[in-house]
Design an enzyme around this catalytic site. Sequence first.
Site, PDB file in Angstrom:
ATOM      1  CD  GLU A 107      17.789  37.180  34.406  1.00  0.00           C
ATOM      2  OE1 GLU A 107      17.968  37.361  32.999  1.00  0.00           O
ATOM      3  OE2 GLU A 107      18.781  37.303  35.074  1.00  0.00           O
ATOM      4  CD  GLN A 163      19.367  42.948  47.601  1.00  0.00           C
ATOM      5  OE1 GLN A 163      20.231  42.918  46.821  1.00  0.00           O
ATOM      6  NE2 GLN A 163      18.369  42.614  47.937  1.00  0.00           N
ATOM      7  CB  CYS A 175      23.245  36.770  46.395  1.00  0.00           C
ATOM      8  SG  CYS A 175      24.341  36.365  45.033  1.00  0.00           S
ATOM      9  CG  MET A 214      18.052  41.999  38.544  1.00  0.00           C
ATOM     10  SD  MET A 214      17.118  42.243  37.009  1.00  0.00           S
ATOM     11  CE  MET A 214      16.427  44.215  37.231  1.00  0.00           C
ATOM     12  CE  LYS A 234      14.216  39.545  45.500  1.00  0.00           C
ATOM     13  NZ  LYS A 234      14.966  38.038  45.191  1.00  0.00           N
TER      14      LYS A 234
END
Length: 448
Positions: A332, A178, A207, A125, A246
């Site tokens: 989240e 990442q 993203c 995040m 990812k």
Amino acid sequence: MAWRFTSSARERQASLALYLLPLRETSETPLSILRSLMATPFCQTQATLPSDSAETLDNLLCKELNGFSFFNNQQRQVEKQHSPLNSSSPFLGSSGQCLSGESHIERAWAHWNKLGKPKLIIAPMVDNSELPFRLLCRKYGAVAGYTPMLHARIFSENEKYRTEEFTTCKDDRPLFVQFCANDPDILLEAARRVEPYCDYVDINLGCPQRIARRGNYGAFLMDNLPLVKVLVQKLALNLNVPVSCKIRLFPNLQDTINYAKMLEEAGCSLLAVHGRTRDEKDGRKFRADWNAIKAVKTALKIPVLGNGNIRHMDDVMDFLEETNIDGVLSAESLLENPALFAGFYTAEWVEGSEEKCKDGNLDQADLVIEYLKLCEEYPVPQRMIRSHVHKMLGEWFRIHPHIREDFNKQSKLTFEFLYDMVNRLKELGGRIPLYMKDDQVRRTSATG
């Protein structure tokens, strides 16, 4: 001790505006290229890409660097020698070697098994999965975690950025670091700086934000699959730690499966799949497609992680059971409830089943205090602290909006102010507990 990249003095660090600096533009390639890409051997000579255009850091927003430096080049070598990635690592010595498909799969699983096959994982995040937050989540059940997305070019070029944006410590493992990138050489340079301190170097291919479109990275590399393949190959053939990726879904399931297979054949050793497409940015509006994630898991031979629709541990268990994935990422929901993986529920998820749930003797104010103590030990930019306090105390602020307004007025935060603010909220009453299922409370009491 937190591990940081060296900084010559108390320097000013690049703020989030650094992420606005675009990466090099690349041409788009249609999805139909997938079939030919998958037919290309893993060890084929990589294509030469145009050199990056010169860019400056003229418009960086800066702030005071808070903390201390860690290693110089000599110390880096010592740490590398004593890294857990020693001769027993299945990937050590693989740098530059050409692995057969089966050998690659065997090494991927040997590495995953050596890490203990972690199932509960902190998702990457931006500005939110930094070291203190990872350590807080690890205390409450998380077994592995991702760093925030790091910009490979800026990480390679800017020492202040490295010092501020990447920190870790001995308790922060297993760890995925990442990067976003669209230049294989720059990505490799950045990855080599962190490989002694992590268990995977991860490529952000998921993203979906406008900033990623502008910079030509993340999910927007789905339009340039030959480049994606070269990025993965570049790391897989040159690092001593495995490369992970990812991704998000293509609208068409078969395109997603072909994409995942291409990544596996290029040398990806672990794939995390976010169960939404690039256009499905709002997790509250669009449900993640677990069936698509299950199809990817079935199609691949390497470990597969899933991301999406996690609100509490019931969802985690359902996700694992329904898809047979190897681990679950949460983003989240962890921001609001860092104790999620320990079985704690926020109030909204126990409505209608109060008789089965009990006060877990923990609330978000307690978690904020723990987080702040970790931030004192492992300093991070104030923007990260602000974000976490807002997320964890959101419901409390709704009850006492004047406290939130006072918080928002602070141009510079101090720990004294933050601790005092939490105490004020507690004194005003209206505590909002985190809950546990009654059987979990009994088990916790029995084990102390």
